[in-house]
Design an enzyme around this catalytic site. Structure first.
Site: not given
Ligand code: 5GP
Length: 171
Positions: A40, A95, A99, A101, A127, A155
């Site tokens: 990403g 990164e 989201d 984290g 986020k 994506d």
């Molecule tokens: P977390 O912080 O929840 O472990 O995951 C983060 C990952 O979730 C990001 O690197 C991404 O791959 C995916 N992700 C979270 N929110 C979004 C979004 O709004 N769009 C997309 N394409 N991926 C997201």
């Protein structure tokens, strides 16, 4: 699915330039290793590296978290590791989105365990309101409250990555 433009190409370019200037000034006199998290962050990563005015080294990691595409489960594993030695080096993780984290907390701890000099996090999108694990985002492109974003490398089931702008996906 429908989509609407959320962050324009111009706004992305402007913000990437600002972050690059900040990193260049914070790390002046050093040569940090920038670790891009595949896939990403790829467009953000290449734009950022080319705007940074100090020498850097680049490498990539890939992490996989189980769960549905919209929700991370918290179970993270590395599917691709970096190849450069990072012991004693300043590392900046690049990164796409922080989201919950959970992914970045795992990656940061993993890199810290290798005897690095420092690790900071640079994320295109933060986020903030959905955080479950506390991870400091040292360099943040844009803070977003809610919604699923695609484009500029991001994506949804491998679609939309190629788009040059960031879009909000609508059901
Ligand atoms: P977390 O912080 O929840 O472990 O995951 C983060 C990952 O979730 C990001 O690197 C991404 O791959 C995916 N992700 C979270 N929110 C979004 C979004 O709004 N769009 C997309 N394409 N991926 C997201």
């Amino acid at each position: 699915m429908k989509r609407e433009i959320f962050i324009s190409r111009g706004a992305i370019q402007k913000r990437v330039g600002e972050i690059a200037r900040q990193i260049s000034s914070d790390y002046a006199g050093t040569e940090p290793v920038l670790v891009g998290i595949l896939k990403g962050s790829i467009f953000f990563f290449t734009d950022l590296v080319r705007e940074i005015s100090i020498p850097t080294k680049i490498d990539f990691m890939r992490a996989c978290s189980y769960g549905s595409k919209m929700h991370s489960s918290g179970c993270v594993r590395l599917t691709k590791d970096i190849e450069l030695p990072v012991e004693g080096r300043h590392v900046i993780i690049v990164e796409d989105i922080v989201d919950t984290g959970l992914t970045l907390a795992f990656i940061k701890e993993n890199l810290e365990s290798r005897g690095v000099e420092s690790v900071r996090i640079c994320s295109l999108i933060d986020k903030l309101e959905r955080r479950e694990r506390e991870v400091p985002v040292d360099y943040c492109g844009f803070q977003v409250k809610e919604g699923f974003l695609v484009g500029y490398g991001l994506d949804c089931d491998e679609e939309y990555r190629y788009l040059p702008e960031i879009y909000l996906l609508k059901e």
